[in-house]
Design a protein around this motif. Structure first.
Motif, mmCIF file in Angstrom:
data_model
loop_
_atom_site.group_PDB
_atom_site.id
_atom_site.type_symbol
_atom_site.label_atom_id
_atom_site.label_comp_id
_atom_site.label_asym_id
_atom_site.label_seq_id
_atom_site.Cartn_x
_atom_site.Cartn_y
_atom_site.Cartn_z
ATOM 1 N N GLY A 29 -38.751 -70.923 12.660
ATOM 2 C CA GLY A 29 -39.935 -71.407 11.962
ATOM 3 C C GLY A 29 -40.464 -70.349 11.024
ATOM 4 N N HIS A 30 -41.533 -70.708 10.348
ATOM 5 C CA HIS A 30 -42.123 -69.795 9.364
ATOM 6 C C HIS A 30 -43.643 -69.879 9.481
ATOM 7 N N PHE A 31 -44.310 -68.733 9.368
ATOM 8 C CA PHE A 31 -45.780 -68.713 9.324
ATOM 9 C C PHE A 31 -46.227 -68.014 8.060
ATOM 10 N N TYR A 32 -47.326 -68.487 7.546
ATOM 11 C CA TYR A 32 -47.841 -67.907 6.310
ATOM 12 C C TYR A 32 -48.346 -66.484 6.566
ATOM 13 N N MET B 55 -50.939 -64.698 5.755
ATOM 14 C CA MET B 55 -52.308 -64.448 6.228
ATOM 15 C C MET B 55 -52.427 -64.706 7.726
ATOM 16 N N THR B 56 -51.789 -65.798 8.155
ATOM 17 C CA THR B 56 -51.855 -66.171 9.568
ATOM 18 C C THR B 56 -51.256 -65.078 10.437
ATOM 19 N N TRP C 39 -47.212 -65.436 17.309
ATOM 20 C CA TRP C 39 -47.430 -66.877 17.085
ATOM 21 C C TRP C 39 -46.212 -67.684 17.528
#
Lengths: 419, 287
Positions: free
Chosen positions: B83-86, B88-89, B265
């Motif tokens: 998966g990928h997280f932005y 800033m997050t 995350w």
């Protein structure tokens, strides 16, 4: 053919604003015209049956600098008409012998007037799509206009107006195209990791300039090719993109959406190519004639321009196209909908596709898209479906804010939402 | 709660950072291994592979031991991700992991600098980013260090050794570079030049922090977080601008904050998916 090779071919067609493929088609078919169709929907079957090549025009995107186009429109008008004027005045549309402007919005209507002044000698036609959504009134009105449109385009080609059988044959070819696209959409919904958004978009855009038969083969070949792709699924949210039916977002924006952690499982990009849901004619599948499909056939002149319905074995193809518009059109902001079920339809679409959210991507200053947003958002909120909203122009070059919005939207759903 | 080993890979414009963590829950998380690999004009995909491999080695694990790999930053380079997280997050999560109680973050990368206000759940509540000009970024400092013949790791201590700062353009990297050339020809000591550059960047960051109404402590993350000269100037700029007192802090793993956030995350996401059963979402897709 490999999927990547197909996409490369489609991208070359997309990048060719001077319509080289249309020029090639005309050279191979001497005397036959090519007719440009403005967004969102003009029944291409009519143009095809009249012996012309239908060419869907979707603006210049981010590939053209606007010099002359800005002089024709106020600053609060969307971008597509500017690039259309620019394309026309710079000779890039010279391969086209005529233009049909559907009643999408005031801007497209006014654009028809500008083209009338700037493209002297070319066929300019305003197509008033029906507002009364019953077959007896709107359907009959629309059918009469389709008969007239077919006759006018046929005159451009130096032909007689197409008879029922000719139109039925054209509809069959577009029905096959619709089935091919539906099969591709099914792959998108089921295994979106196999089909990138920019690829499907380029594939659809190829249909704007290619003859329908060639486009159908391309779509079928691509769908078969992607099934064999060894791509790893990713943990992304599934979204439906809404609002981009006329002025098209740049490819970079589409890629940004997917890179931000979204699988786009449905969209309304280049919606005109998918306007009718299902077949217009059911003849090929042996489901009976068009006359049998409807208990209340469309009123007005029967049997095309030449004779009574069914006289040539093709039923009433003009009536079938009119009925398709009344009863089989996709729900769209540019189509009058008296019962206000747009919101319900969007919620149903989201649920059916198991989408996690909706991305409202509308062109700046697009009245149909932006006026529809509040009621659509209300329906989504009531159904507890998350959404984000942003605006773009076809020549938008900076995607940082969109990346940020889409990225944080995806994260919020994955980390704290329902997905 | 069973242990979950997850990884985060932060593909920046200057380097790829990889982190592997083991979490038994929010309260108990251990960093098993990290690695930072500079891009140096190499293919980011290959560098991501390398950084991940090295992080696995540092953790004493193989890839098979990792349950979920998330990318952040330029995630397309990580072909093997789940998966990928932005960005800033992930920086927000990394910051609260490194300094529990953090309520603001300044992510100081090679290409951009961004400030965020976050809540106790690491959710971003407000953010601001520097404009497109490179004059507030790590790449700019790298360029200046190269022009001046200073090793990157010496930049911070050299800046701190200066008794004064030579004023430098804070608007444009090109103008700032011209300023620096003039300063050298005027015989200004290198330490004062560097401190002037730090001061210029710090003043812009302090303004951004005030714009988002940042509250302390502010955690510095990203590659420039290791620059002690810059962190001192940020603290000084915040002290001298007349606004409320804000504490500035960095952590030895601040440069890994994005990768750590992505790994943390990942564990959270995986637990959510597992709680919904094997047929839910990503877990039910064919591999």
């Amino acid at each position: 053919m490999e999927a990547e090779a197909i996409v490369r071919r489609c991208e070359a067609l997309y990048a060719d604003l001077s319509l080289g493929s249309v020029r090639e088609w005309k050279a191979a078919h001497p005397g036959r015209p090519a007719v440009g169709l403005l967004p969102v929907y003009v029944p291409r079957e009519i143009v095809h049956a009249a012996g012309a090549l239908p060419v869907s025009l979707l603006g210049g995107g981010d590939q053209i600098d606007i010099v002359k186009g800005d002089a024709s429109f106020q600053s609060y008008i969307c971008h597509l008409p500017r690039s259309m004027v620019e394309l026309s005045l710079t000779g890039r549309l010279d391969a086209l012998d005529g233009f049909v402007f559907p009643s999408t919005c005031d801007v497209i209507r006014n654009l028809s007037g500008i083209f009338q002044m700037t493209t002297r000698g070319k066929y300019i036609r305003y197509l008033d799509l029906p507002q009364a959504m019953d077959e007896g009134t709107g359907g009959a009105f629309y059918r009469r206009d389709l008969v007239a449109l077919a006759a006018e385009i046929a005159r451009l080609a130096g032909r007689e107006a197409p008879g029922d059988e000719a139109l039925a044959e054209s509809i069959r070819r577009y029905d096959r195209n619709r089935r091919a696209i539906a099969a591709l959409w099914a792959v998108r919904a089921g295994a979106p990791w196999l089909v990138a958004l920019d690829e499907t978009y380029l594939l659809m855009r190829a249909g704007a300039v290619l003859p329908v038969e060639a486009h159908t083969e391309l779509v079928e070949a691509y769908t078969a090719a992607v099934a064999g792709r060894a791509r790893k699924p990713e943990d992304r949210i599934r979204v439906v993109v809404v609002g981009a039916f006329c002025e098209q977002p740049p490819l970079g924006l589409l890629r940004t959406l997917e890179r931000s952690g979204c699988y786009v499982v449905d969209d309304d990009l280049f919606l005109g190519a998918r306007w009718v849901e299902g077949d217009v004619l059911a003849l090929e599948e042996g489901r009976g004639s068009v006359a049998e499909e409807s208990a209340a056939p469309v009123d007005g002149p029967k049997g095309g321009p030449h004779g009574p319905p069914g006289s040539d074995g093709g039923g009433d193809p003009y009536g079938a196209l009119a009925r398709a518009y009344i009863g089989k059109s996709l729900v769209a902001s540019t189509r009058y909908q008296p019962d206000g079920r747009r919101g319900e339809d969007l919620v149903r679409r989201v649920r059916a596709l198991k989408a996690d959210g909706v991305v409202f991507a509308a062109p700046s200053f697009c009245d149909p898209a932006l006026l529809d947003q509040p009621p659509l958002q209300k329906s989504l909120s009531e159904a507890n479906i998350p959404f984000i909203t942003f605006k773009y122009a076809e020549n938008t070059g900076q995607f940082q804010s969109i990346r940020e919005q889409a990225g944080t939207f995806s994260d919020s759903i994955k980390l704290w939402g329902e997905a | 709660m069973a242990d979950l080993v997850t990884a985060g890979i932060d593909v920046g414009t200057g380097a790829v950072k990889a982190a592997i963590v083991c979490s038994t829950g929010v309260a108990k998380t251990t960093v098993l291994g990290t690695h930072r690999e500079r891009l140096l004009r190499r293919d980011p995909g290959r560098v991501a592979e390398l950084a991940y491999e090295r992080a696995c080695q540092a953790a004493g694990l193989t890839r098979k031991d990792v349950a979920y790999v998330a990318s952040t930053g330029d995630g397309d380079a990580v072909a093997f991700r789940d998966g990928h997280f932005y960005g800033m997050t992930t920086h927000a999560r990394g910051a609260t992991f490194l300094l529990p109680g953090a309520r603001s973050v300044a992510d100081l990368g090679a290409l951009h600098a961004r400030v965020m206000v976050i809540d106790e759940q690491s959710r971003v509540r407000a953010s601001r980013m520097t404009s497109q000009c490179a004059s507030g970024t790590g790449q700019f400092i790298e360029n200046i260090a190269r022009y001046l013949g200073i090793r990157l790791e010496d930049v911070g201590p050299l800046s701190r050794s200066a008794t004064r700062a030579e004023v430098c353009s804070g608007i444009c990297a090109v103008l700032a570079e011209t300023d620096v050339i003039n300063m050298v020809s005027r015989g200004i000591p290198l330490s004062e030049i560097i401190r002037g550059i730090h001061e210029s960047i710090a003043q812009r960051l302090a303004k951004l922090l005030r714009m988002v109404r940042a509250a302390g402590p502010v955690v510095l993350t990203g590659g420039l977080a290791a620059d002690v000269g810059l962190s001192a100037e940020i603290e000084r700029a915040l002290d001298e601008d007349g606004g409320p007192k804000i504490e500035v802090a960095a952590h030895p793993l601040s440069v890994q904050a994005g990768a750590l956030g992505a790994a943390l995350w990942s564990a959270h996401r995986l637990r959510r998916l597992q709680a919904r059963g094997p047929d839910a979402g990503y877990l039910s897709t064919p591999t």
